[in-house]
Design a protein around this motif. Structure first.
Motif, PDB file in Angstrom:
ATOM      1  N   ALA A 181       1.786  -9.801 -38.809  1.00 15.73           N
ATOM      2  CA  ALA A 181       0.535  -9.118 -38.466  1.00 15.73           C
ATOM      3  C   ALA A 181      -0.329 -10.050 -37.622  1.00 15.73           C
ATOM      4  CB  ALA A 181      -0.207  -8.719 -39.734  1.00 15.73           C
ATOM      5  N   PHE A 182      -0.847  -9.531 -36.520  1.00 17.62           N
ATOM      6  CA  PHE A 182      -1.737 -10.328 -35.681  1.00 17.62           C
ATOM      7  C   PHE A 182      -2.972 -10.703 -36.494  1.00 17.62           C
ATOM      8  CE2 PHE A 182      -5.267 -10.462 -32.518  1.00 17.62           C
ATOM      9  CZ  PHE A 182      -4.853 -11.615 -31.853  1.00 17.62           C
ATOM     10  N   ALA A 183      -3.315 -12.010 -36.482  1.00 14.41           N
ATOM     11  CA  ALA A 183      -4.425 -12.507 -37.302  1.00 14.41           C
ATOM     12  C   ALA A 183      -5.475 -13.212 -36.457  1.00 14.41           C
ATOM     13  CB  ALA A 183      -3.898 -13.432 -38.397  1.00 14.41           C
ATOM     14  N   GLY A 184      -5.617 -12.788 -35.206  1.00 15.78           N
ATOM     15  CA  GLY A 184      -6.653 -13.344 -34.354  1.00 15.78           C
ATOM     16  C   GLY A 184      -6.222 -14.622 -33.664  1.00 15.78           C
ATOM     17  N   ILE A 185      -7.212 -15.353 -33.137  1.00 18.54           N
ATOM     18  CA  ILE A 185      -6.946 -16.609 -32.430  1.00 18.54           C
ATOM     19  C   ILE A 185      -7.803 -17.712 -33.047  1.00 18.54           C
ATOM     20  CG2 ILE A 185      -6.254 -15.549 -30.262  1.00 18.54           C
ATOM     21  CD1 ILE A 185      -9.100 -15.981 -29.217  1.00 18.54           C
ATOM     22  N   ASP A 186      -7.320 -18.959 -32.929  1.00 19.53           N
ATOM     23  CA  ASP A 186      -8.088 -20.066 -33.475  1.00 19.53           C
ATOM     24  C   ASP A 186      -9.062 -20.610 -32.437  1.00 19.53           C
ATOM     25  OD1 ASP A 186      -6.688 -21.741 -31.743  1.00 19.53           O
ATOM     26  OD2 ASP A 186      -5.501 -22.711 -33.309  1.00 19.53           O
ATOM     27  N   ALA A 187      -9.691 -21.731 -32.741  1.00 23.31           N
ATOM     28  CA  ALA A 187     -10.730 -22.281 -31.874  1.00 23.31           C
ATOM     29  C   ALA A 187     -10.210 -22.725 -30.520  1.00 23.31           C
ATOM     30  CB  ALA A 187     -11.411 -23.454 -32.574  1.00 23.31           C
TER      31      ALA A 187
END
Length: 223
Positions: A181-187
Motif C-alpha cells: 500500500a502506498f504510504a506517502g513520501i518521506d522528508a
C-alpha cells in the motif's frame, strides 16, 4: 538557463525513464527547462515532485474539474489509471534538466500501459496556451523550492497524489517485484510502501504501478 523553456513541435528521439522509447504527437506538449542548484538546497531528486506539482497546477487550471487527476510517484500525472503526462530529470554538474511531456491532443499506444489525452477527455487545449500556464506554475513552485519551502511542497504533493492506502506494485532495483500500500513520501521525497506484514519499505527508485483504481481522495487543499 533557469527560467527559460525549450519547446518542441515534434521529437524524433524522445525517451522516458530507464531509457524507454517515448513517442511524441503533434499538438502535444514537449518541453524542457533547467534548474541551477545551490549547495544548501533540498535534495535535487525532490525536483521531480516539484515539477509534478506544477504540472498538476497547469492541467487543473486549463481543464478545471477534471475528475481523477492524481500524481504518481515519482514522475507521472494520471487520470484514473491512465497516464496523461510524464517527467524526466537529468543532472549535469550543478544543473538539472527537467523534461515534461503532456498528452494534450493525442495519447501514444504504450503496450501494457493505459494512456489518455486531454482532447479525448473533452478539453481541447492549444500547446502554446498550455506552455504559458505550465511556465507560470513552474516558476511559482520552483521559487518556493529555492526559498526552502520543500516541507510545504511535500504536503501539497501528497494532497494531489494517489491516496495513501492505494495498492501498488513496485519493480524495485533492490528488492525486485513487490506489492503493498502506498504510504506517502518521506522528508527526502522517497516513496514509502506498507507491506502486508506491517513493515514499511523505502522505495528509492523503481517503477510504481497501480493495482486497481486509486482510493478516492479526501478533499484537496489549497497549498
Amino acid at each position: 538557463m533557469e527560467g527559460h523553456w525549450l519547446i518542441a513541435d515534434r521529437q524524433s528521439a524522445g525517451r522516458g525513464r530507464s531509457g524507454r522509447v517515448w513517442s511524441d504527437g503533434f499538438g502535444n506538449f514537449m518541453g524542457s527547462t533547467a534548474v541551477q542548484l545551490a549547495s544548501h538546497e533540498t535534495a535535487p531528486q525532490t525536483l521531480a515532485l516539484v515539477a509534478g506539482l506544477a504540472l498538476w497546477d497547469a492541467v487543473s487550471s486549463m481543464a478545471p474539474g477534471l475528475p481523477g487527476l492524481y500524481l504518481k510517484w515519482p514522475n507521472d500525472l494520471l487520470v484514473g489509471q491512465a497516464k496523461l503526462a510524464g517527467i524526466l530529470l537529468e543532472r549535469v554538474g550543478q544543473t538539472v534538466v527537467v523534461g515534461i511531456g503532456v498528452n494534450l491532443a493525442a495519447a501514444p499506444d504504450v503496450p501494457g500501459r493505459e494512456t489518455v489525452s486531454l482532447a479525448a477527455l473533452g478539453h481541447a487545449i492549444a500547446r502554446d496556451a498550455f506552455a504559458a500556464a505550465l511556465a507560470s506554475a513552474w516558476a511559482a513552485r520552483l521559487g518556493a523550492w529555492h526559498a526552502g519551502q520543500w516541507p510545504i511542497l511535500r504536503s501539497a504533493w501528497e494532497e494531489r497524489a494517489v491516496p495513501r492506502g492505494t495498492l501498488v506494485s513496485v519493480n524495485d532495483r533492490d528488492h525486485g517485484m513487490i506489492m503493498g500500500a502506498f504510504a506517502g513520501i518521506d522528508a527526502d521525497g522517497v516513496a514509502q510502501l506498507r507491506l502486508a506484514d506491517g513493515r514499511t519499505l523505502a522505495i528509492h527508485a523503481g517503477d510504481v504501478d497501480l493495482v486497481g483504481d486509486p482510493t478516492p481522495p479526501a478533499a484537496q487543499g489549497d497549498a
